[in-house]
Design an enzyme around this catalytic site. Sequence first.
Site, PDB file in Angstrom:
ATOM      1  N   PHE A  21      37.038  27.806 -19.024  1.00  0.00           N
ATOM      2  CA  PHE A  21      35.804  27.109 -19.411  1.00  0.00           C
ATOM      3  C   PHE A  21      34.815  28.153 -19.951  1.00  0.00           C
ATOM      4  CE2 PHE A  21      37.743  25.078 -15.711  1.00  0.00           C
ATOM      5  CZ  PHE A  21      37.949  23.777 -16.146  1.00  0.00           C
ATOM      6  N   CYS A  73      27.884  24.510 -11.283  1.00  0.00           N
ATOM      7  CA  CYS A  73      26.608  23.798 -11.440  1.00  0.00           C
ATOM      8  C   CYS A  73      26.607  22.508 -10.622  1.00  0.00           C
ATOM      9  CB  CYS A  73      26.331  23.501 -12.913  1.00  0.00           C
ATOM     10  SG  CYS A  73      27.596  22.500 -13.716  1.00  0.00           S
TER      11      CYS A  73
END
EC number: 2.1.1.190
Length: 433
Positions: free
Chosen positions: A294, A389
């Site tokens: 990612f 996150c």
Amino acid sequence: MAQFYSAKRRTTTRQIITVSVNDLDSFGQGVARHNGKTLFIPGLLPQENAEVTVTEDKKQYARAKVVRRLSDSPERETPRCPHFGVCGGCQQQHASVDLQQRSKSAALARLMKHEVSEVIADVPWGYRRRARLSLNYLPKTQQLQMGFRKAGSSDIVDVKQCPILVPQLEALLPKVRACLGSLQAMRHLGHVELVQATSGTLMILRHTAPLSSADREKLERFSHSEGLDLYLAPDSEILETVSGEMPWYDSNGLRLTFSPRDFIQVNAGVNQKMVARALEWLEVEPEDRVLDLFCGMGNFTLPLATQAASVVGVEGVPALVEKGQQNARLNCLQNVTFYHENLEEDVTKQPWAKNGFDKVLLDPARAGAAGVMQQIIKLEPIRIVYVSCNPATLARDSEALLKAGYTIARLAMLDMFPHTGHLESMVLFSRVK
């Protein structure tokens, strides 16, 4: 003949109750107990007493709103922003920064069942280098609204200032408002984005109808007078450069170019510290082969390449892969390979999965990285750094690593968004020998 009667509406008088707040959750809500049930109350802090009314009553918990605060916490602060409490952007300006960090760290520790070893933070005000402001024309007053959404509403708060923006962007707000409010096309403006890069300030204007030559000229003059790079966006795909060149920002000794619509971390200070700490935790050696999943356009990948023998970055957005490759060339890094692959699909057949890696870093979106955890385990890296996150998906994905024999060596709370309810974190997993 059947007769129908309207049911009488039940009227209930909301009872006022007095509570004592003993905790602050990660979203900035005060936490109290009443009749054996947990109450969440926005606007209250630990050590405060208040009269409240219940607004939502569930089986396990309830929500309430403040009628009258009876005492103040020593950690209560006067909010810097006049829009606080109405604007949906910030939830915790009334709490000291120390209390915010403690409450988020405590929430993270509870979820991960592990002590938070450090808080990675930077300046708590003037930190945000990117903002999207909604635009709305009011026919009655013939005025243009510019601001952020109200909490829990699609209505716009007309923002005159925003102390969490970097000073350059906050100073621009009244000037941008005046410029856009003078355009013939102000009925057809969607939003404006402001970005502060190392190369300068960017303004991206989304408009829903073609601009007149007079409006274009006015915008171009404004961009020159304010020293802005101006971009026009007639739709979500097209981006026209009116003035300026490819923007860039400095990150950990590298210069990274980006497109105005590319994702970049909004908090430059915490981002620099986060990248540096990730490299430190991984203990990157000159002979290491490192995998970055990612990877975006190389926020971690490229700094890793300055220390490792080789780095592979895998990303699902083709434009970001292209930008990563471009930035590797610009920074003369020849030991980096980027792959465009969907990490939510079967990753076992993807080309990167055949390689061997000593260390792994991953920085997924809120959905987490469930699809790649088993492949990471198969690679048997010595160290894994997971940047998150979303603490809920982090906790879920961590279970797979813990069951495979990894342990949590370090856990950090990243104070990426002070005064908000956003909780970001970073974990170092080490393989048990």
